[in-house]
Design an enzyme around this catalytic site. Structure first.
Site, PDB file in Angstrom:
ATOM      1  N   HIS A 293      -8.684   4.856  -7.405  1.00  0.00           N
ATOM      2  CA  HIS A 293      -8.762   6.139  -8.102  1.00  0.00           C
ATOM      3  C   HIS A 293      -8.981   7.272  -7.112  1.00  0.00           C
ATOM      4  O   HIS A 293      -9.670   7.106  -6.109  1.00  0.00           O
ATOM      5  CB  HIS A 293      -9.894   6.105  -9.128  1.00  0.00           C
TER       6      HIS A 293
ATOM      7  N   CYS B 131      -4.271  -0.547  -0.041  1.00  0.00           N
ATOM      8  CA  CYS B 131      -4.857  -1.727   0.591  1.00  0.00           C
ATOM      9  C   CYS B 131      -6.360  -1.491   0.721  1.00  0.00           C
ATOM     10  O   CYS B 131      -6.850  -0.364   0.552  1.00  0.00           O
ATOM     11  CB  CYS B 131      -4.219  -1.971   1.957  1.00  0.00           C
TER      12      CYS B 131
ATOM     13  N   CYS C 213       0.842  -1.197   0.000  1.00  0.00           N
ATOM     14  CA  CYS C 213       0.000   0.000   0.000  1.00  0.00           C
ATOM     15  C   CYS C 213       0.877   1.248   0.000  1.00  0.00           C
ATOM     16  O   CYS C 213       1.854   1.344   0.745  1.00  0.00           O
ATOM     17  CB  CYS C 213      -0.897   0.003   1.240  1.00  0.00           C
TER      18      CYS C 213
ATOM     19  N   CYS D 280      -7.269   1.350   3.364  1.00  0.00           N
ATOM     20  CA  CYS D 280      -6.992   2.716   2.904  1.00  0.00           C
ATOM     21  C   CYS D 280      -7.920   3.090   1.752  1.00  0.00           C
ATOM     22  O   CYS D 280      -8.381   4.233   1.668  1.00  0.00           O
ATOM     23  CB  CYS D 280      -5.532   2.865   2.502  1.00  0.00           C
TER      24      CYS D 280
ATOM     25  N   CYS E 105      -4.328   1.685   7.683  1.00  0.00           N
ATOM     26  CA  CYS E 105      -3.694   0.762   6.736  1.00  0.00           C
ATOM     27  C   CYS E 105      -3.583  -0.641   7.333  1.00  0.00           C
ATOM     28  O   CYS E 105      -3.112  -0.804   8.463  1.00  0.00           O
ATOM     29  CB  CYS E 105      -2.310   1.289   6.358  1.00  0.00           C
TER      30      CYS E 105
END
EC number: 3.1.-.-
Length: 96
Positions: A32, A54, A13, A57, A21
């Site tokens: 995106h 990840c 990530c 996140c 996370c």
């Protein structure tokens, strides 16, 4: 251009929101980044305007969860996009 969605899978990530996370590359996808003028209802920005994230996140930057302030989540996403692009430039996945 390379398939950036495939290139993101199984990677570390790059968003790395502290306390959010999950650090699990098995959950990483191309996330995106939503920016005014580049997306809308049902429309995603181009794949270059994205980061390796990840699942935790990704949920946070897409605001499916709200563990951190939206502005901080976007800042982390933009930093992740920069790190992602540097990785792909070094690997030749994208060109400058």
């Amino acid at each position: 251009m390379a398939d950036l969605r495939k290139a993101a899978r199984g990677r570390e990530c790059q968003v790395r929101i502290p306390g959010v996370c999950n650090g699990n590359p098995e959950t990483s996808v191309l996330a995106h980044i939503r920016l005014t003028g580049l997306c809308g209802t049902g429309t995603k920005p181009p794949d270059l305007i994205a980061t390796i994230a990840c699942s935790a996140c990704h949920d946070e930057i897409d605001r499916r969860t709200h563990f951190v302030d939206a502005g901080y989540a976007k800042e982390c996403a933009l930093e992740g996009m920069a790190r992602t692009q540097v990785i792909w430039l070094k690997e030749g996945v994208i060109k400058a």
